[in-house]
Design an enzyme around this catalytic site. Structure first.
Site, PDB file in Angstrom:
ATOM      1  N   GLN A   1       0.704  -1.355   0.020  1.00 28.79           N
ATOM      2  CA  GLN A   1      -0.016   0.097   0.027  1.00 28.79           C
ATOM      3  C   GLN A   1       0.864   1.204   0.031  1.00 28.79           C
ATOM      4  OE1 GLN A   1      -3.493   2.209   2.587  1.00 28.79           O
ATOM      5  NE2 GLN A   1      -3.262   0.214   3.136  1.00 28.79           N
TER       6      GLN A   1
ATOM      7  N   ASP B   1       0.476   3.667   5.986  1.00 29.28           N
ATOM      8  CA  ASP B   1       0.660   3.436   4.763  1.00 29.28           C
ATOM      9  C   ASP B   1       0.733   4.536   3.682  1.00 29.28           C
ATOM     10  OD1 ASP B   1       1.597   0.992   4.994  1.00 29.28           O
ATOM     11  OD2 ASP B   1      -0.267  -0.148   4.991  1.00 29.28           O
TER      12      ASP B   1
ATOM     13  N   LYS C   1      10.816  -5.095   9.315  1.00 28.19           N
ATOM     14  CA  LYS C   1       9.869  -5.235   8.289  1.00 28.19           C
ATOM     15  C   LYS C   1       8.477  -4.394   9.191  1.00 28.19           C
ATOM     16  CE  LYS C   1      10.817  -9.031   5.387  1.00 28.19           C
ATOM     17  NZ  LYS C   1      10.363 -10.290   4.572  1.00 28.19           N
TER      18      LYS C   1
ATOM     19  N   GLY D   1      -7.772  20.336  19.080  1.00 28.52           N
ATOM     20  CA  GLY D   1      -7.380  21.939  19.245  1.00 28.52           C
ATOM     21  C   GLY D   1      -8.089  22.594  20.607  1.00 28.52           C
ATOM     22  N   GLY D   2      -7.885  23.818  20.657  1.00 27.47           N
ATOM     23  CA  GLY D   2      -8.427  24.605  21.764  1.00 27.47           C
ATOM     24  C   GLY D   2      -9.767  24.725  21.706  1.00 27.47           C
TER      25      GLY D   2
ATOM     26  N   TYR E   1       4.209  -3.147   8.829  1.00 31.58           N
ATOM     27  CA  TYR E   1       3.127  -2.814   8.177  1.00 31.58           C
ATOM     28  C   TYR E   1       2.285  -1.727   8.855  1.00 31.58           C
ATOM     29  CZ  TYR E   1       3.340  -6.983   5.403  1.00 31.58           C
ATOM     30  OH  TYR E   1       3.606  -8.015   4.512  1.00 31.58           O
ATOM     31  N   GLU E   2       1.314  -1.296   8.245  1.00 28.62           N
ATOM     32  CA  GLU E   2       0.303  -0.316   8.651  1.00 28.62           C
ATOM     33  C   GLU E   2       0.356  -0.136  10.267  1.00 28.62           C
ATOM     34  OE1 GLU E   2      -1.514   2.280   7.124  1.00 28.62           O
ATOM     35  OE2 GLU E   2      -2.029   2.971   9.064  1.00 28.62           O
TER      36      GLU E   2
ATOM     37  N   LYS F   1      15.880 -10.953 -10.335  1.00 27.07           N
ATOM     38  CA  LYS F   1      17.004 -11.693 -10.017  1.00 27.07           C
ATOM     39  C   LYS F   1      17.768 -12.691 -11.115  1.00 27.07           C
ATOM     40  CE  LYS F   1      16.100 -11.661  -5.131  1.00 27.07           C
ATOM     41  NZ  LYS F   1      15.122 -12.321  -4.000  1.00 27.07           N
TER      42      LYS F   1
ATOM     43  N   ASN G   1       9.598   0.001  -2.155  1.00 25.07           N
ATOM     44  CA  ASN G   1       9.169  -0.072  -0.341  1.00 25.07           C
ATOM     45  C   ASN G   1       9.325  -1.378  -0.233  1.00 25.07           C
ATOM     46  OD1 ASN G   1       6.803  -0.769  -1.884  1.00 25.07           O
ATOM     47  ND2 ASN G   1       5.750  -0.685   0.122  1.00 25.07           N
ATOM     48  N   PHE G   2      10.561  -1.979  -0.757  1.00 29.17           N
ATOM     49  CA  PHE G   2      10.808  -3.446  -0.104  1.00 29.17           C
ATOM     50  C   PHE G   2      11.353  -3.469   1.252  1.00 29.17           C
ATOM     51  CE2 PHE G   2      11.996  -3.981  -4.814  1.00 29.17           C
ATOM     52  CZ  PHE G   2      10.981  -4.858  -4.872  1.00 29.17           C
TER      53      PHE G   2
HETATM   54  N1  COA Z   1      11.758 -10.486  -8.986  1.00 29.69           N
HETATM   55  C1  COA Z   1      12.438 -11.085  -8.229  1.00 29.69           C
HETATM   56  N2  COA Z   1      12.275 -11.039  -6.612  1.00 29.69           N
HETATM   57  C2  COA Z   1      11.526  -9.903  -6.261  1.00 29.69           C
HETATM   58  C3  COA Z   1      10.911  -9.116  -7.354  1.00 29.69           C
HETATM   59  C4  COA Z   1      11.000  -9.376  -8.726  1.00 29.69           C
HETATM   60  N3  COA Z   1      10.241  -8.580  -9.454  1.00 29.69           N
HETATM   61  N4  COA Z   1      10.111  -8.232  -6.487  1.00 29.69           N
HETATM   62  C5  COA Z   1      10.326  -8.512  -5.304  1.00 29.69           C
HETATM   63  N5  COA Z   1      11.375  -9.184  -5.190  1.00 29.69           N
HETATM   64  C6  COA Z   1      11.718 -10.283  -4.133  1.00 29.69           C
HETATM   65  C7  COA Z   1      12.703  -9.189  -3.001  1.00 29.69           C
HETATM   66  O1  COA Z   1      13.882  -9.134  -3.944  1.00 29.69           O
HETATM   67  C8  COA Z   1      12.667 -10.032  -1.839  1.00 29.69           C
HETATM   68  O2  COA Z   1      13.587 -10.980  -1.868  1.00 29.69           O
HETATM   69  P1  COA Z   1      14.820 -11.074  -0.715  1.00 29.69           P
HETATM   70  O3  COA Z   1      14.197 -10.914   0.384  1.00 29.69           O
HETATM   71  O4  COA Z   1      15.514 -12.456  -1.194  1.00 29.69           O
HETATM   72  O5  COA Z   1      15.788 -10.078  -1.159  1.00 29.69           O
HETATM   73  C9  COA Z   1      11.494 -10.714  -1.652  1.00 29.69           C
HETATM   74  O6  COA Z   1      10.733 -10.727  -3.028  1.00 29.69           O
HETATM   75  C10 COA Z   1      10.356 -10.102  -0.658  1.00 29.69           C
HETATM   76  O7  COA Z   1      10.432  -8.681  -0.596  1.00 29.69           O
HETATM   77  P2  COA Z   1      10.082  -8.216   0.708  1.00 29.69           P
HETATM   78  O8  COA Z   1      10.080  -6.538   0.660  1.00 29.69           O
HETATM   79  O9  COA Z   1      10.869  -8.641   1.847  1.00 29.69           O
HETATM   80  O10 COA Z   1       8.723  -8.608   1.135  1.00 29.69           O
HETATM   81  P3  COA Z   1       7.851  -9.269   2.260  1.00 29.69           P
HETATM   82  O11 COA Z   1       6.509  -9.514   1.552  1.00 29.69           O
HETATM   83  O12 COA Z   1       8.613 -10.221   2.982  1.00 29.69           O
HETATM   84  O13 COA Z   1       7.494  -7.979   3.198  1.00 29.69           O
HETATM   85  C11 COA Z   1       7.052  -5.602   3.620  1.00 29.69           C
HETATM   86  C12 COA Z   1       6.646  -6.896   2.920  1.00 29.69           C
HETATM   87  C13 COA Z   1       5.879  -4.772   3.389  1.00 29.69           C
HETATM   88  C14 COA Z   1       6.714  -5.961   5.305  1.00 29.69           C
HETATM   89  C15 COA Z   1       8.483  -5.248   3.547  1.00 29.69           C
HETATM   90  O14 COA Z   1       8.462  -5.151   2.148  1.00 29.69           O
HETATM   91  C16 COA Z   1       8.607  -3.763   4.303  1.00 29.69           C
HETATM   92  O15 COA Z   1       8.852  -3.831   5.214  1.00 29.69           O
HETATM   93  N6  COA Z   1       8.662  -2.683   3.459  1.00 29.69           N
HETATM   94  C17 COA Z   1       9.028  -1.524   3.714  1.00 29.69           C
HETATM   95  C18 COA Z   1       7.840  -0.759   4.715  1.00 29.69           C
HETATM   96  C19 COA Z   1       6.626  -0.706   3.932  1.00 29.69           C
HETATM   97  O16 COA Z   1       6.532  -0.071   2.910  1.00 29.69           O
HETATM   98  N7  COA Z   1       5.738  -1.279   4.687  1.00 29.69           N
HETATM   99  C20 COA Z   1       4.242  -1.161   4.343  1.00 29.69           C
HETATM  100  C21 COA Z   1       3.639  -1.990   3.141  1.00 29.69           C
HETATM  101  S1  COA Z   1       2.048  -1.385   2.940  1.00 29.69           S
END
Ligand code: COA
Length: 467
Positions: free
Chosen positions: A58, A209, A177, A288-289, A179-180, A116, A137-138
């Site tokens: 998001q 988010d 990591k 507020g006030g 989330y919201e 990759k 936002n990975f």
């Molecule tokens: N091709 C190949 N691999 C891909 C890819 C693509 N096109 N797009 C993503 N990936 C891979 C990433 O490289 C990562 O691999 P790695 O861990 O081996 O390096 C993997 O997918 C997972 O990415 P990740 O961001 O860790 O996803 P997640 O589902 O485990 O975590 C969040 C999700 C949201 C918790 C995390 O992305 C995060 O903390 N983001 C930052 C804060 C944020 O934006 N949070 C709110 C989200 S609404």
């Protein structure tokens, strides 16, 4: 002769040109002179900006959707066969992308690339050269693990802006990591939301988010503006904790006020309950006030949304007294000043509520508005979805989607008079892969055919299960 005449005319024009140019520049302060086109017809504000959109879920998609609404060409890179995980989350129509995805990814193009895969990396490098901004936002470190370090990106394209959402900024939690709701809790919102005698609460608005996505969008356009002077890209980072704290700034204000005495506008002050050492939860007290509360209207509590927010703004106190039938409160020293009212807010709001309960929330709103008394009905999502004025402004829009049919979405809440947003449906997974490879990256037909069999843009074949 005719020739000579023509020549002298040309000469006259030539000598006149620099002077005219100078005058025009002076008039417009060195900037381009204003467009002659009618407002709304001079294109979109971010036309010409190309975004490599590596966002998911998001926060990031909120940001890139806004940029797309303002005219940026947003190319969403998704994992082959899988895509943004939200495509398949909270699915309501079988076989169609979820509303979670469709409502956050309008006006974008989708390309599938395995980041990759060797060939996938090559395609991404080419995209980096063609784009102005990379948004991601990975989880912390994921972009680097793909080989897309700042140094690598900046070497390929020194003008590239790299914008990221992370859960936390540098510090003890930077690798987490988020989330919201985690952001709402760590950014100070949850500890200050809810009632004093209840647990901390998260809010329904996605301030972690979508709030951080909004912050990031501002960071990006600011960096684009600076780039127009420096020619150089930069990193833009928005941590969700920071974004939430920014939105909860009045609560940090109250934290500091506590040192100097009780927070008199909080209900607990009137109830004689002492304050602790941290900003407490204030229920529905106004931040507020001007004291305010949510009050029952006709139909409550059976109708869960038959309530109105009512603010006892000081300048309209006399009108409030007249409306609720307490004209003596206008001059009674126990009620006539804001200071005298503070310890009695519970009793005052109870009296006002006896009046609001005789009206529907809309009747109350109509009456109170006549006296400029600030108030607002508690509108349900159903009421907002059906609200015709929001449809007219494009804040609520109906979008057609080939797989799910018509659905409602929130359009661009930021209205620019010379850059009118039109909401276009979200892309199907990889819908634009071919056209981006061909038109943006200029791969030949033969190269595209080779890419297709390389596995860089397609999902790995699933091995058949043994019977
Ligand atoms: N091709 C190949 N691999 C891909 C890819 C693509 N096109 N797009 C993503 N990936 C891979 C990433 O490289 C990562 O691999 P790695 O861990 O081996 O390096 C993997 O997918 C997972 O990415 P990740 O961001 O860790 O996803 P997640 O589902 O485990 O975590 C969040 C999700 C949201 C918790 C995390 O992305 C995060 O903390 N983001 C930052 C804060 C944020 O934006 N949070 C709110 C989200 S609404």
């Amino acid at each position: 002769m005719a020739k000579a005449k023509k020549k002298s005319k040309l000469k006259a024009v030539k000598t006149k040109k620099p002077a005219a140019k100078k005058a025009a520049a002076k008039k417009s302060n060195g900037l381009p002179s204003p467009s002659k086109k009618p407002f709304g017809q001079a294109g979109l504000a971010l036309d010409g900006v190309r975004i490599l959109d590596f966002t998911h879920v998001q926060s990031g998609p909120t940001c890139t959707q806004l940029l797309a609404w303002f005219g940026a060409d947003v190319i969403k890179v998704e994992r082959p066969g899988v895509g943004d995980i939200t495509r398949g989350q909270l699915v309501d129509v079988k076989g169609a992308d979820s509303l979670y995805f469709t409502m956050l990814n309008h006006n974008k193009r989708s390309i599938t690339i395995d980041s990759k895969h060797k060939k996938g990396k090559e395609i991404l490098d080419r995209l980096i050269k063609e784009c102005d901004v990379l948004v991601e936002n990975f989880a912390p470190g994921a972009l680097d693990r793909m080989g897309l370090t700042w140094e690598h990106i900046h070497k390929l394209n020194p003008r590239m802006i790299v914008a990221s959402v992370k859960g936390f900024g540098p510090g003890p939690y930077e690798d987490c990591k988020v989330y919201e709701n985690v952001a709402q809790c760590t950014g100070g919102s949850a500890s200050t939301t809810g009632f004093r005698d209840g647990p901390p609460l998260v809010t329904g608005a996605q301030i972690g988010d979508s709030g951080t996505g909004l912050h990031l969008a501002l960071g990006i356009v600011t960096a684009l503006y600076q780039r127009s002077r420096t020619g150089r890209g930069q990193k833009v980072l928005c941590a969700m904790q920071d974004g939430v704290l920014n939105l909860a700034r009045v609560k940090l204000r109250d934290q500091q006020r506590l040192k100097h005495g009780p927070l008199t506008e909080y209900s607990q002050y009137g109830e004689g309950i002492p304050f602790g050492d941290a900003t407490p939860r204030a229920g529905n007290d106004s931040g507020g006030g001007q004291p305010g509360r949510i009050l029952k209207c006709k139909g409550a509590p059976q109708d869960p949304n038959a309530y109105i927010y009512f603010i006892t703004q000081a300048p309209v106190w006399e009108s409030i007294c007249d409306v609720i039938g307490e004209p003596t409160w206008k001059t009674d020293p126990e009620f006539s000043t804001p200071k005298a009212r503070l310890p009695k807010l519970n009793a005052i709001f109870e009296r006002i509520e006896r009046w609001t309960m005789t009206k529907t929330k809309f009747e109350a709103m109509d009456i109170l508005n006549k006296y400029d008394i600030p108030c607002g009905p508690i509108l349900s999502m159903k009421e907002l979805a059906e609200d015709q004025s929001l449809r007219k402004t494009g804040t609520v829009v109906e979008v057609d989607h080939p797989k799910r049919g018509k659905y409602l979405s929130v359009g661009n809440p930021i209205k620019l008079s010379d850059s009118i947003s039109k909401v276009k449906r979200s892309p199907l997974l990889g819908e634009h892969t071919d056209e981006i490879l061909k038109d943006v990256l200029r791969y030949s037909a033969k190269e595209i055919a080779d890419i297709k069999v390389s596995g860089a843009i397609t999902a790995p074949e699933k091995k058949e299960k043994a019977a």
